[in-house]
Design a protein around this motif. Structure first.
Motif, PDB file in Angstrom:
ATOM      1  N   UNK A 193     -93.905 110.137 -24.713  1.00 19.72           N
ATOM      2  CA  UNK A 193     -93.569 111.307 -23.755  1.00 19.72           C
ATOM      3  C   UNK A 193     -92.454 112.501 -24.517  1.00 19.72           C
ATOM      4  N   UNK A 194     -91.613 111.842 -25.304  1.00 21.50           N
ATOM      5  CA  UNK A 194     -90.908 112.589 -26.136  1.00 21.50           C
ATOM      6  C   UNK A 194     -91.634 113.514 -27.116  1.00 21.50           C
ATOM      7  N   UNK A 195     -92.732 112.826 -27.753  1.00 20.17           N
ATOM      8  CA  UNK A 195     -93.401 113.477 -28.655  1.00 20.17           C
ATOM      9  C   UNK A 195     -94.121 114.711 -27.675  1.00 20.17           C
ATOM     10  N   UNK A 196     -94.544 114.301 -26.766  1.00 18.13           N
ATOM     11  CA  UNK A 196     -95.563 115.401 -26.076  1.00 18.13           C
ATOM     12  C   UNK A 196     -94.772 116.345 -25.392  1.00 18.13           C
ATOM     13  N   UNK A 197     -93.623 116.230 -25.009  1.00 16.69           N
ATOM     14  CA  UNK A 197     -92.818 117.088 -24.258  1.00 16.69           C
ATOM     15  C   UNK A 197     -91.808 117.792 -25.311  1.00 16.69           C
ATOM     16  N   UNK A 198     -91.424 117.442 -26.414  1.00 13.22           N
ATOM     17  CA  UNK A 198     -90.563 118.212 -27.209  1.00 13.22           C
ATOM     18  C   UNK A 198     -89.008 117.501 -26.873  1.00 13.22           C
ATOM     19  N   UNK A 199     -89.183 116.756 -25.782  1.00 14.30           N
ATOM     20  CA  UNK A 199     -87.644 116.180 -25.516  1.00 14.30           C
ATOM     21  C   UNK A 199     -87.103 115.128 -26.317  1.00 14.30           C
ATOM     22  N   UNK A 200     -85.914 114.787 -26.275  1.00 10.84           N
ATOM     23  CA  UNK A 200     -85.497 113.719 -27.186  1.00 10.84           C
ATOM     24  C   UNK A 200     -85.716 112.467 -26.348  1.00 10.84           C
ATOM     25  N   UNK A 201     -85.631 111.326 -27.170  1.00  9.53           N
ATOM     26  CA  UNK A 201     -85.980 109.989 -26.510  1.00  9.53           C
ATOM     27  C   UNK A 201     -84.874 109.776 -25.397  1.00  9.53           C
ATOM     28  N   UNK A 202     -83.797 110.122 -25.849  1.00  4.15           N
ATOM     29  CA  UNK A 202     -82.485 109.745 -24.905  1.00  4.15           C
ATOM     30  C   UNK A 202     -82.754 110.618 -23.482  1.00  4.15           C
ATOM     31  N   UNK A 262     -84.039 111.032 -18.130  1.00  2.99           N
ATOM     32  CA  UNK A 262     -85.062 111.778 -16.753  1.00  2.99           C
ATOM     33  C   UNK A 262     -85.686 110.787 -16.047  1.00  2.99           C
ATOM     34  N   UNK A 263     -86.449 109.694 -16.958  1.00  2.00           N
ATOM     35  CA  UNK A 263     -87.047 108.498 -16.151  1.00  2.00           C
ATOM     36  C   UNK A 263     -86.341 107.806 -15.326  1.00  2.00           C
ATOM     37  N   UNK A 264     -84.869 107.546 -15.711  1.00  2.00           N
ATOM     38  CA  UNK A 264     -84.155 106.853 -15.213  1.00  2.00           C
ATOM     39  C   UNK A 264     -83.772 107.323 -13.705  1.00  2.00           C
ATOM     40  N   UNK A 265     -83.401 108.553 -13.907  1.00  2.00           N
ATOM     41  CA  UNK A 265     -83.017 109.376 -12.425  1.00  2.00           C
ATOM     42  C   UNK A 265     -84.190 109.293 -11.659  1.00  2.00           C
ATOM     43  N   UNK A 266     -85.412 109.720 -12.430  1.00  2.00           N
ATOM     44  CA  UNK A 266     -86.637 109.794 -11.347  1.00  2.00           C
ATOM     45  C   UNK A 266     -86.733 108.387 -10.619  1.00  2.00           C
ATOM     46  N   UNK A 267     -86.884 107.298 -11.407  1.00  2.00           N
ATOM     47  CA  UNK A 267     -86.963 106.119 -10.656  1.00  2.00           C
ATOM     48  C   UNK A 267     -85.890 105.685  -9.505  1.00  2.00           C
TER      49      UNK A 267
END
Lengths: 226, 161
Positions: free
Chosen positions: B130-139, B144-149
């Motif tokens: 996901x980080x690679x696809x979006x350009x965001x960092x792994x952290x 984001x995933x944590x907050x979303x869940x």
């Protein structure tokens, strides 16, 4: 590698903590999925957890129809006919506009020399160029039935030089004059068609220019209708 | 965008788009139609796709609107299965599955959260992918995933209360 299995509430809570922190490894999520599938009777406090984990597993397991890609390609870019249609549709509007102008020109040319006033309000760029060629000969507004000598013979775009807009504005405050000579009207229309063709040819090199081209044609058409 | 680019950048998303459509609509047939209709709309608008910074997000947004249209039509004209005589009457609304509920909640998340969560759920991508696809960092993706869940859990509990 041994498959991870959750056997106690403590392990369950720890795995869920990792899941909500987004730090759970795939095997932890798999263990959570297995646990919730095999333990339908759970404390209500885990109901939301179960729903989320199993929904994610269900979503990942969805298989699409085997012919899905063929259906999509047939409906879009995979169909040669649709692809060709897509490629040429950009020019439909421009071609239609040119056709309308051509019909209007034929209608005027078939008026048998009757003194039919034609309002010359071609696209701004055309008028600007005409004014620049013979600014001293610009006529004042005349009665519609007055014979008027041709004043300016429009020339191809490539043959003229651009002039600052302020200078043109000083030479002629309005872009409108009346033409009663059918021959001059025919010349103006021919010039307009040539310009339309040139503009569209330029637009083929830069699709963004299609709108200015259509605006120019529409302005010409509107003036002819008047 | 020409036909080849469209095929390479848009058509390849159909498996994840199909999963998202099923999750929203709860029905494979409707989902397949929604994906196909979405692809046709995208193809008709292919020239504008080149100007977009995030084609994938745009494609999913189009799919979402298409799926919501299908839902509206379905609720306005509910289908009656004449062969299923033992089923509940047609005027009795079907309760949505947990997957449909979760999918609806995901669609209500803020854009960035929605995009990352969709990638996680429907494309089954890892944090690094996901980080690679979006350009965001792994952290950043993990956060984001944590907050979303956590948000999904909270909204799900609110709905069930």
């Amino acid at each position: 590698m041994n498959k991870l299995t959750i056997t106690s509430s403590a392990q369950l809570r720890e795995a869920l903590e990792q899941f909500y922190a987004a730090t759970a490894a795939p095997e932890v999520i798999e263990a959570l999925t297995d646990y919730f599938r095999t333990h339908p009777q759970l404390d209500p406090e885990f109901e939301a957890d179960r729903a989320i984990i199993l929904a994610m597993a269900d979503a990942a397991a969805i298989e699409e129809p085997a012919d899905m890609e063929q259906r999509i390609l047939a409906a879009t870019c995979g169909s040669p006919r649709r692809a060709i249609w897509h490629g040429i549709r950009l020019w439909h509007a421009a071609a239609a506009a040119v056709a309308v102008i051509a019909v209007a020109a034929m209608w005027l040319l078939n008026s048998n020399g009757t003194a039919q006033p034609v309002q010359q309000l071609v696209a701004k760029v055309d008028t600007v160029e005409t004014v620049r060629q013979q600014p001293a000969e610009l006529p004042q507004a005349q009665p519609a039935n007055t014979a008027t000598a041709p004043t300016a013979t429009p020339q191809p775009v490539d043959a003229v030089q651009r002039q600052p807009a302020q200078q043109v504005a000083a030479a002629q405050p309005s872009h409108t004059r009346e033409v009663t000579d059918p021959e001059e009207a025919a010349q103006i229309l021919a010039s307009t068609l040539i310009r339309a063709r040139q503009t569209i040819a330029q637009a083929s090199q830069a699709p963004a220019a299609i709108d200015p081209a259509l605006n120019s044609i529409n302005n010409s058409l509107n003036s002819l209708r008047q | 965008m020409n036909a080849t680019e469209f095929q390479q950048r848009i058509v390849v998303m159909h498996p994840s788009m199909f999963r998202a459509a099923v999750a929203i609509l709860g029905n494979a047939d409707d989902a397949a139609d929604a994906v196909q209709d979405t692809m046709v709309k995208l193809w008709q608008n292919a020239d504008a796709l080149d100007d977009l910074t995030n084609v994938q997000a745009y494609a999913f947004a189009t799919l979402r609107n298409q799926a919501l249209d299908v839902q509206r039509r379905r609720s306005a004209h509910p289908a009656v299965d004449l062969t299923a005589v033992s089923d509940p009457p047609a005027d009795e609304p079907r309760s949505p599955s947990d997957l449909e509920v979760i999918a609806q909640i995901v669609e209500e998340l803020p854009a960035k959260y929605r995009q990352v969560t969709r990638m996680s759920i429907y494309q089954n991508l890892s944090t690094a992918e996901i980080a690679s696809a979006t350009g965001l960092s792994n952290d950043n993706v993990r956060q984001i995933l944590s907050r979303s869940r956590q948000k999904i859990k909270q909204l799900y509990q609110n709905l069930k209360q």
